[in-house]
Design a protein around this motif. Structure first.
Motif, PDB file in Angstrom:
ATOM      1  N   GLY A 461       0.782  -1.177   0.159  1.00 18.65           N
ATOM      2  CA  GLY A 461      -0.025  -0.149  -0.097  1.00 18.65           C
ATOM      3  C   GLY A 461       0.569   1.156   0.139  1.00 18.65           C
ATOM      4  O   GLY A 461       2.125   1.241   0.140  1.00 18.65           O
ATOM      5  N   GLU A 462      -0.037   2.191  -0.152  1.00 21.34           N
ATOM      6  CA  GLU A 462       0.936   3.629   0.096  1.00 21.34           C
ATOM      7  C   GLU A 462       0.222   4.109   1.213  1.00 21.34           C
ATOM      8  O   GLU A 462      -0.770   4.520   1.321  1.00 21.34           O
ATOM      9  CB  GLU A 462       0.269   4.500  -1.007  1.00 21.34           C
ATOM     10  N   VAL A 463       1.087   4.553   2.024  1.00 21.06           N
ATOM     11  CA  VAL A 463       0.532   4.817   3.486  1.00 21.06           C
ATOM     12  C   VAL A 463       1.073   6.258   3.621  1.00 21.06           C
ATOM     13  O   VAL A 463       2.113   6.899   3.454  1.00 21.06           O
ATOM     14  CB  VAL A 463       1.300   3.844   4.504  1.00 21.06           C
ATOM     15  N   ALA A 554      -3.965  10.152  -7.962  1.00 20.47           N
ATOM     16  CA  ALA A 554      -3.097  10.127  -9.218  1.00 20.47           C
ATOM     17  C   ALA A 554      -1.736   9.388  -9.131  1.00 20.47           C
ATOM     18  O   ALA A 554      -1.488   8.697 -10.164  1.00 20.47           O
ATOM     19  CB  ALA A 554      -2.531  11.568  -9.199  1.00 20.47           C
ATOM     20  N   HIS A 555      -1.557   8.867  -7.926  1.00 23.95           N
ATOM     21  CA  HIS A 555      -0.416   7.890  -7.756  1.00 23.95           C
ATOM     22  C   HIS A 555      -0.832   6.662  -8.269  1.00 23.95           C
ATOM     23  O   HIS A 555       0.019   5.940  -8.942  1.00 23.95           O
ATOM     24  CB  HIS A 555       0.150   7.924  -6.333  1.00 23.95           C
ATOM     25  N   GLU A 556      -1.906   5.973  -7.790  1.00 20.86           N
ATOM     26  CA  GLU A 556      -2.402   4.825  -8.205  1.00 20.86           C
ATOM     27  C   GLU A 556      -2.645   4.778  -9.636  1.00 20.86           C
ATOM     28  O   GLU A 556      -2.359   3.801 -10.368  1.00 20.86           O
ATOM     29  CB  GLU A 556      -3.588   4.376  -7.359  1.00 20.86           C
ATOM     30  N   ALA A 558      -0.922   6.423 -11.951  1.00 23.57           N
ATOM     31  CA  ALA A 558       0.475   6.474 -12.354  1.00 23.57           C
ATOM     32  C   ALA A 558       1.014   5.012 -12.283  1.00 23.57           C
ATOM     33  O   ALA A 558       1.848   4.729 -13.349  1.00 23.57           O
ATOM     34  CB  ALA A 558       1.457   7.385 -11.717  1.00 23.57           C
ATOM     35  N   HIS A 559       0.368   4.193 -11.388  1.00 23.40           N
ATOM     36  CA  HIS A 559       1.066   2.673 -11.625  1.00 23.40           C
ATOM     37  C   HIS A 559       0.563   2.026 -12.766  1.00 23.40           C
ATOM     38  O   HIS A 559       1.065   0.900 -12.840  1.00 23.40           O
ATOM     39  CB  HIS A 559       0.447   2.173 -10.369  1.00 23.40           C
ATOM     40  N   GLN A 560      -0.432   2.574 -13.454  1.00 28.91           N
ATOM     41  CA  GLN A 560      -0.834   2.008 -14.624  1.00 28.91           C
ATOM     42  C   GLN A 560       0.213   1.854 -15.580  1.00 28.91           C
ATOM     43  O   GLN A 560       0.284   1.177 -16.493  1.00 28.91           O
ATOM     44  CB  GLN A 560      -2.095   2.477 -15.295  1.00 28.91           C
TER      45      GLN A 560
HETATM   46 ZN   LIG Z   1       2.630   3.156  -5.333  1.00 24.81          ZN
END
Ligand SMILES: [Zn+2]
Length: 797
Positions: A461-463, A554-556, A558-560
């Motif tokens: 996860g991003e925490v 936006a971070h998730e 960008a993981h695409q």
């Molecule tokens: Zn991440």
């Protein structure tokens, strides 16, 4: 129909050796020492690649044979002057430093009194061959009787942890370098510690210690590295099994129990395998497996010690009826079930993301065809295109198919409201829980807290820590806003990076303070769905609000690209996917909300990195970013997050400032093009970025930059002084930049901006070092201003 065939197959085939894996496992768990195989030993040597063990003086007893092999021994230095010693020299500086941070020595050279060894290769024969070399060495059954009684319970305890791994080797008749060697040594200094050689690991040698802290178990990896023979190899080893074409049929009952049939094509790269390993969450039980329609044996056990580094998955074995042949495609069919979905109340569901819910063999690109039967009051989302959804009795059937290959298929479900947004040919569908998660309601009991805490503290996860201020929360508040925002982010990134992993992206809620970006499917913290309260202190946007309401989604998104188009293969390289995803998200925020958002996050990260950890040193000093999840150790469990996300973001940002925007964006496109559907290593990345450094760069190959910031640690303090000499128009600006608070070989590259009235601003990049760095610039008129690093180009104190 299929089930009947299965039953028939089971009845007809019943291979002669059915249950061999299971009987080996039982024999391993019930193994004992053999008093007849006890020896007084002197000056024996065990050498396994980089590991050297000297049994100088004491007794050694072997276990009884399992599957025809003696697979365990214990050494005790129970004689006058008895002794043994282990020597392990890590091959590089980072590993020596890591080891030193735990044991206060860069090399492991430790005397020990007791050593327990598990092995599947030729260790027994190698020791027996050495016995005639010293006249003291002889059989001592009377001591053997004592040792057998004392150490058999310890052996059984340790063997239970390693049994799956040992069975794999025994079934495959592993020899020499293919065979596992695990030891637990006990020294006066260090207590009990583990030293393992496991050729299935990318870094087969690992030394470390199990410790518990705050009720959490840590495997502190003191050092981990490739063996000396691997270090000489140039080409990476191909996967032993290539998996493709997943077809999963899953049923989720009213009790949220998941039962699934997973079909996948498996192609071995070498012949004669009698057992193959897969990974799955320990929450799932694999009940049966067939290989090309024939029943295979399954061995699945819980083994916390052997699997502590396997990120929430456990190894299980499949032993087909016949050994597998190289290059042939086999259809493996797994039946598995378990509880990976939890109800936090009011149909707000939590799908565990810590382990795989279906069998995997490493992370490999494959296509997926996913069919779920689920309660009809629930919506189900998964990656790919929705092929069908229909009522089916008291439930619903929903099917998804991916057109391109992805490395992992997650799913999510709940009683959802939906919003949809389309931009630039991409479809974004956002699901929100209709009900508010109970622990976000005022004065509620917090039944899910520990599940969430364990989840969010893990690597996936991003925490962001800390409470989130929200009054009168409504989980549908930001539904449309998220849809529009994610679609805009997707469009922004696609315009810069090319198409994402899949054209259809679903966003779904997950209780907790984290998010996760699967290909085509994002988990977004339920907190991100809430509108924030008015700011209690001051005005302006707060980092937490920025995180949950804008950065996380936006971070998730960008993981695409980062992680699902370009990928990494090692824990040492994963930082790049997080850093690049996070920086891509900041680029989007920079465009939509202005540069101050980026500055705010960079400043927040700097503060976190410079905060004093438990050692009294800044958190950043826990270790190089390439140590990855090993930074989540008992020494400072939070260091991994601050370094991966915070320092990672700074590293990308510093590269951007050094390259300049145009070159920086071209570099990102090149990375995605060159490593599309491939793994990139940190060194690969350095080489690509180096192609985009400006002409006449002081650090054209970026080796200094990577040595300082990526492979090293340290945040410098930089100070500048300057004076202007001569008379106009023949002036000379002379200055020095002093770098302190870092080690001698650290070298920051820092810009000095020179402003002269009426002329364009010029920038000089200064390469700092242990000595003050000087610069000298000819000017026609006196500068109006000379500024060191005016715009956060360097992470510094
Ligand atoms: Zn991440």
């Amino acid at each position: 129909m299929i089930r009947w065939e299965l039953v028939v197959a089971l009845c007809l085939i019943a291979p002669v050796w059915a249950g061999e894996a299971d009987s080996l496992a039982r024999a391993i768990r019930e193994n004992s020492f053999d008093r007849e195989e006890c020896y007084r030993v002197r000056d024996l040597t065990l050498a396994i690649e980089d590991i050297k063990i000297y049994l100088t003086d004491g007794h050694l007893i072997f276990s009884r044979p399992v599957g025809g092999r003696r697979i365990a021994a214990v050494f005790v230095a129970d004689v006058e002057g008895g002794d043994a010693e282990v020597i392990l020299l890590p091959p590089d500086r980072a590993e020596r430093r890591s080891l030193a941070s735990y044991i206060h020595s860069p090399n492991l050279d430790e005397h020990f009194r007791t050593g327990m060894f598990l092995f599947t290769g030729g260790t027994y024969d190698a020791i027996l061959a050495q016995l005639p070399s010293n006249p003291t060495n002889r059989r001592t059954p009377e001591i053997g009787a004592l040792l057998e009684e004392q150490f058999t319970p310890v052996l059984r305890n340790l063997s239970a942890s390693y049994q799956t791994r040992l069975v794999l080797d025994l079934l495959n008749h592993a020899e020499g370098g293919e065979a596992v060697f695990a030891s637990v040594l006990e020294s006066a200094n260090l207590g009990a510690f583990d030293l393992v050689y496991d050729p299935l690991r990318a870094e087969p040698i690992i030394a470390g210690q199990m410790t518990s802290r705050d009720n959490r178990l840590f495997l502190d990896a003191w050092t981990s590295f490739k063996t000396r023979s691997m270090r000489k190899e140039t080409a990476p080893r191909p996967p032993d099994l290539a998996l493709s074409g997943y077809r999963i049929e899953a049923a989720i009952g009213g009790d949220l129990e998941l039962k699934a049939t997973t079909r996948v094509k498996v192609r071995p790269s070498h012949s004669g395998l009698r057992a193959v390993p897969f990974d799955i969450s320990p929450l799932m039980t694999v009940t049966s497996v067939t290989v090309d329609g024939r029943a295979a044996e399954v061995l699945q056990r819980e083994s916390p010690r052997g699997n502590a580094m396997r990120s929430g998955n456990e190894m299980f074995l499949v032993a087909p009826a016949e050994p597998l042949a190289a290059g042939r495609d086999y259809e493996f069919v797994f039946e598995h079930s378990g509880k990976v979905v939890f109800d936090t109340g009011d149909r707000v569901l939590f799908v565990t993301a810590r382990g795989n819910w279906y069998p995997l063999h490493g992370l490999q690109f494959a296509t997926y065809d996913l069919t779920f039967r689920h309660p009809k009051d629930l919506d189900l989302v998964a990656p790919g295109e929705l092929v069908e959804t229909r009522a089916d009795g008291d439930g619903r059937v929903t099917r998804f198919r991916t057109r391109s290959s992805i490395r992992f298929a997650g799913f999510n479900l709940g009683n959802y409201a939906r919003a949809r947004a389309e931009r630039g040919g991409y479809v974004v569908e956002v699901c929100a829980n209709r009900a508010l998660q109970r622990d976000l309601k005022p004065q509620s009991a917090l039944p899910m807290r520990d599940v969430i805490t364990t989840q969010s503290s893990r690597r996936l996860g991003e925490v962001m820590s800390g409470p989130f201020p929200a009054t009168a929360p409504n989980p549908l508040d930001r539904l449309q806003e998220i849809a529009t925002g994610v679609a805009a982010a997707l469009e922004f990134m696609a315009a810069r990076f090319g198409p994402p992993a899949l054209n259809h992206l679903t966003v779904s809620p997950i209780p907790g303070t984290f998010g996760q970006g699967f290909p085509g499917l994002i988990y977004l913290s339920t907190l991100s769905y809430l509108k924030s309260a008015p700011h209690s202190i001051g005005s302006g946007v707060q980092p937490q609000e920025l995180f949950f309401q804008q950065l996380l989604q936006a971070h998730e998104t960008a993981h695409q690209w980062w992680g699902n188009r370009v990928t990494t293969g090692s824990y040492r390289d994963n930082w790049m996917m997080e850093a690049l995803a996070n920086y891509s998200a900041l680029l989007y925020l920079e465009k939509t909300t202005g540069a101050h958002s980026v500055d705010l996050m960079l400043d927040t990260y700097r503060t976190e990195l410079l905060a004093k950890g438990e050692s009294g040193q800044p958190v950043e000093s826990a270790g190089p970013i390439t140590m990855g999840t090993r930074l989540e150790s008992s020494q400072d469990p939070g260091a991994w997050r601050s370094i991966t996300y915070g320092k990672g973001t700074w590293i990308i940002h510093m590269l951007r400032r050094y390259l300049g925007d145009q070159r920086f964006f071209a570099m990102l496109v090149e990375v995605l093009k060159r490593y599309d559907h491939q793994e990139i290593s940190t060194e690969d990345f350095r080489r690509v970025v180096a192609r985009f450094t400006p002409p006449k760069s002081d650090d054209a190959d970026l080796e200094t930059f990577f040595d300082s910031w990526v492979y090293g640690t340290g945040i410098p303090t930089l100070k500048m002084s300057y004076s202007v000499k001569g008379k106009a128009p023949a002036l000379r600006l002379v200055g020095t930049v002093t770098q302190t608070d870092v080690e001698r070989d650290f070298a920051a590259l820092v810009p000095v901006e020179i402003h002269v009235a009426g002329s364009p601003t010029t920038t000089q990049w200064i390469r700092c070092g242990s000595e003050p760095a000087t610069f000298s610039v000819a000017l026609k008129q006196p500068p109006s201003r000379v500024t060191l690093d005016p715009d956060r180009a360097v992470l510094r104190r």
